[in-house]
Design a protein around this motif. Structure first.
Motif, mmCIF file in Angstrom:
data_model
loop_
_atom_site.group_PDB
_atom_site.id
_atom_site.type_symbol
_atom_site.label_atom_id
_atom_site.label_comp_id
_atom_site.label_asym_id
_atom_site.label_seq_id
_atom_site.Cartn_x
_atom_site.Cartn_y
_atom_site.Cartn_z
ATOM 1 N N ARG A 154 0.832 -1.201 0.000
ATOM 2 C CA ARG A 154 0.000 0.000 0.000
ATOM 3 C C ARG A 154 0.871 1.257 0.000
ATOM 4 N NH1 ARG A 154 -2.729 -3.699 -0.527
ATOM 5 N NH2 ARG A 154 -4.713 -4.287 0.452
ATOM 6 N N TYR A 155 0.370 2.251 -0.682
ATOM 7 C CA TYR A 155 0.912 3.598 -0.577
ATOM 8 C C TYR A 155 -0.217 4.486 -0.062
ATOM 9 C CZ TYR A 155 0.573 8.272 -2.477
ATOM 10 O OH TYR A 155 0.294 9.593 -2.623
ATOM 11 N N ARG A 156 0.083 5.368 0.873
ATOM 12 C CA ARG A 156 -0.929 6.261 1.430
ATOM 13 C C ARG A 156 -0.395 7.686 1.471
ATOM 14 N NH1 ARG A 156 -5.081 3.702 4.521
ATOM 15 N NH2 ARG A 156 -4.773 1.458 4.713
ATOM 16 N N HIS A 157 -1.306 8.625 1.330
ATOM 17 C CA HIS A 157 -0.938 10.037 1.376
ATOM 18 C C HIS A 157 -1.918 10.780 2.272
ATOM 19 C CE1 HIS A 157 -2.081 14.057 -0.545
ATOM 20 N NE2 HIS A 157 -0.977 14.303 0.116
ATOM 21 N N ARG A 163 3.488 7.381 3.267
ATOM 22 C CA ARG A 163 3.897 6.072 3.785
ATOM 23 C C ARG A 163 3.662 5.039 2.702
ATOM 24 N NH1 ARG A 163 2.179 1.334 6.112
ATOM 25 N NH2 ARG A 163 3.483 0.546 7.820
ATOM 26 N N SER A 164 4.664 4.183 2.441
ATOM 27 C CA SER A 164 4.524 3.244 1.339
ATOM 28 C C SER A 164 5.348 1.989 1.549
ATOM 29 C CB SER A 164 4.965 3.908 0.029
ATOM 30 O OG SER A 164 4.769 3.036 -1.068
ATOM 31 N N THR A 165 4.792 0.857 1.104
ATOM 32 C CA THR A 165 5.559 -0.372 0.942
ATOM 33 C C THR A 165 5.565 -0.794 -0.524
ATOM 34 O OG1 THR A 165 3.611 -1.724 1.474
ATOM 35 C CG2 THR A 165 5.112 -1.189 3.293
ATOM 36 N N VAL A 166 5.046 0.062 -1.392
ATOM 37 C CA VAL A 166 5.088 -0.176 -2.837
ATOM 38 C C VAL A 166 6.439 0.293 -3.363
ATOM 39 C CG1 VAL A 166 4.002 0.338 -5.059
ATOM 40 C CG2 VAL A 166 2.602 0.187 -2.993
ATOM 41 N N ALA A 167 7.053 -0.483 -4.242
ATOM 42 C CA ALA A 167 8.302 -0.049 -4.851
ATOM 43 C C ALA A 167 8.097 1.319 -5.494
ATOM 44 C CB ALA A 167 8.760 -1.062 -5.897
ATOM 45 N N PRO A 168 8.981 2.293 -5.224
ATOM 46 C CA PRO A 168 8.760 3.665 -5.706
ATOM 47 C C PRO A 168 8.446 3.764 -7.189
ATOM 48 C CG PRO A 168 10.569 3.638 -4.150
ATOM 49 C CD PRO A 168 10.195 2.190 -4.373
#
Length: 331
Positions: free
Chosen positions: A156-159, A192-197
């Motif tokens: 997930r990526y969150r903003h 916050r992210s755990t997705v590859a940039p």
């Protein structure tokens, strides 16, 4: 020398890749972190100030597992003074050198810190024989519009926007110079992210009118698959206005280029146009590594960011000046 250059590049990209992500709900407070063991994890607070004399300032507090080591803390500042070379120091720290105190809502990364309260937010970054202090007058009120969560399998990526617009006092103590105090407008967000940039987005467009009131924030993301979300316009009060999509046009190349973004609302009608007027900075940290870029690109992609003075134009409304930012995954 090759290893040192690669490490420097990864350090810069740990910050740069995270900052291109426009955050989960804070753990314990506004500035709390939600650490994750993923090798792709990165979490960053970005503090922006645009002063009345045209000075642009950012401070970034980051924790990441990307690059050498894990639970790495990074404090970085960027100061763009009109007519002068950029000042962009940073400090990279181990896992034991950063901390969060929920009782005071204070995040510390080495000597740098950010503290939130019911009356405002303060950031202090002593770096490389200089110092940047930002004092925001508005209380942090985090919010996340529809589309602010991007899913990639289990990742997930969150903003979230922490402070959309606020008067800000800026104190700069640059190396070998006397301290100066400036006034202007500021913005804060949390990623916050755990997705590859490289997988989070193909392109980002941002616009921030910070010398308000009124204030305005525009954010647009184009995904790798051609999807658009989040895309929105926020104006000083109330909820953000959700938009459908945008198109980007570049005129010129690299450091001699400018940008134009056309936004469409959810009824398919023109919503606004963003026009870059003056290029302040072009940042391409992977590109600058030269032959070493091939080693870094699989991990973080190759983000290129253009920061410009710009203007927002809308049918029937007066133009609004602000900061325009375009980030591309590769160029």
């Amino acid at each position: 020398m090759r290893r040192e250059a690669l490490t420097r590049g990864l350090r810069a990209l740990c910050v740069g890749a995270l900052l291109s992500l426009p955050g989960a709900a804070a753990a314990g407070g506004v500035l709390g972190l939600s650490f994750d063991a993923s090798d792709r994890y990165g979490e960053s607070f970005t503090f922006v100030a645009d002063t009345e004399d045209g000075t642009y300032v950012t401070v970034n507090l980051t924790v990441t597992n990307i690059g050498p080591g894990s639970r790495t803390g990074i404090c970085r500042a960027t100061v763009l003074l009109p007519g002068k070379a950029p000042w962009a120091p940073q400090s990279r720290l181990g896992a034991k050198e950063w901390s969060y105190a929920p009782t005071t809502d204070t995040l510390k990364v080495g000597a740098c810190l950010a503290r939130a309260s019911d009356t405002g937010l303060t950031v202090d970054a002593p770096l490389d024989n200089g110092r940047v202090t930002l004092e925001y007058a508005r209380k942090p009120e985090p919010w996340s519009p529809e589309g602010s969560v991007v899913e990639d399998g289990k990742d997930r990526y969150r903003h979230e926007v922490v402070v959309a617009g606020s008067p800000v006092k800026v104190t700069l103590q640059l190396p070998k110079a006397e301290a100066v105090t400036l006034s202007g407008g500021g913005y804060v967000d949390h990623s916050r992210s755990t997705v590859a940039p490289a997988r989070v987005a193909k392109r980002w467009v941002r616009f921030r009118a910070l010398r308000g009131p009124p204030y305005a924030v525009v954010l647009g993301r184009e995904g790798q698959g051609g999807d658009y979300a989040p895309v929105y316009l926020w104006e000083d009060k109330g909820a953000a206005r959700l938009l459908e999509s945008f198109t980007l046009t570049q005129t010129g190349e690299k450091a001699k280029s400018t940008w134009r973004a056309e936004f469409i609302d959810r009824d398919g009608k023109p919503a606004m146009t963003l026009k870059g007027t003056t290029l302040l900075q072009r940042s391409a940290p992977v590109e600058s590594l030269g032959v070493l870029s091939g080693l870094v690109r699989p991990m973080v992609g190759s983000p290129v960011t253009y920061l410009l003075r710009g203007v927002m134009e809308r049918p029937g409304k007066a133009p609004v000046e602000g900061l325009m930012e375009v980030t591309l995954e590769g160029e």
